[in-house]
Design an enzyme around this catalytic site. Structure first.
Site, mmCIF file in Angstrom:
data_model
loop_
_atom_site.group_PDB
_atom_site.id
_atom_site.type_symbol
_atom_site.label_atom_id
_atom_site.label_comp_id
_atom_site.label_asym_id
_atom_site.label_seq_id
_atom_site.Cartn_x
_atom_site.Cartn_y
_atom_site.Cartn_z
ATOM 1 N N HIS A 86 35.314 -31.555 -17.546
ATOM 2 C CA HIS A 86 36.318 -30.776 -18.282
ATOM 3 C C HIS A 86 37.317 -30.218 -17.277
ATOM 4 C CE1 HIS A 86 34.464 -26.910 -17.066
ATOM 5 N NE2 HIS A 86 33.335 -27.583 -17.165
ATOM 6 N N GLY A 87 38.275 -29.449 -17.752
ATOM 7 C CA GLY A 87 39.393 -28.989 -16.935
ATOM 8 C C GLY A 87 39.013 -28.331 -15.628
#
Length: 158
Positions: free
Chosen positions: A14-15
């Site tokens: 994820h980010g």
């Protein structure tokens, strides 16, 4: 080098992992080790789309990871390993994989879990698995993003 850091993060790729941890670890390969996700082509495609340019990615099951690490397949890579559960890391260590440090990222709340820190909820088995990793000489720390201070497992889990 080989494995530079292992992170328990139930969101996997994820980010924060892509934009902060990959650079902080100087990873040239992101490796997700998960027996379920490794069989899910849709999830694998989505994760591969988010990897930084110039970075390799492996999404494999636990046994393949043990075989590949022990055969030296990643000896010329800086590998950042991400798993959903500490049990996976314990299996890797017991299979001969050398993990220099475990970082606890995001572990969701759920039935039978208690929140020990913001964004981290664990059940008794997860606590036991983390303690077993420490007993095998693997440091376990809490650190949400690289700029946060590291805190030892014992800070929140006695």
């Amino acid at each position: 080098m080989t494995l530079v850091l292992a992170r328990v993060d139930q969101r996997l790729i994820h980010g924060i992992v892509v934009t902060q941890w990959t650079g902080a670890t100087q990873a040239k390969r992101l490796m997700v080790v998960d027996d379920e996700v490794s069989k899910d082509e849709t999830q694998k495609v989505a994760m591969r789309m988010s990897k930084p340019a110039g970075t390799g990615m492996s999404i494999i099951d636990t046994e393949t990871a043990i075989t590949n690490f022990n055969s030296g397949k990643y000896d010329n890579h800086n590998v950042f390993l991400i798993v959903r559960e500490p049990e996976t890391l314990l299996k890797l260590v017991e299979g001969g994989v050398k993990i220099p440090k475990v970082n606890i990222g995001i572990m969701f709340d759920g039935e039978g879990k208690k929140t020990v820190k913001k964004m981290v909820s664990v059940d008794e088995k997860e606590i036991s698995d983390f303690k077993k990793l420490v007993s095998k000489g693997v440091p376990v720390t809490f650190q949400f993003v690289p700029s946060d201070p590291e805190e030892t497992l014992e800070t929140y889990i006695k």
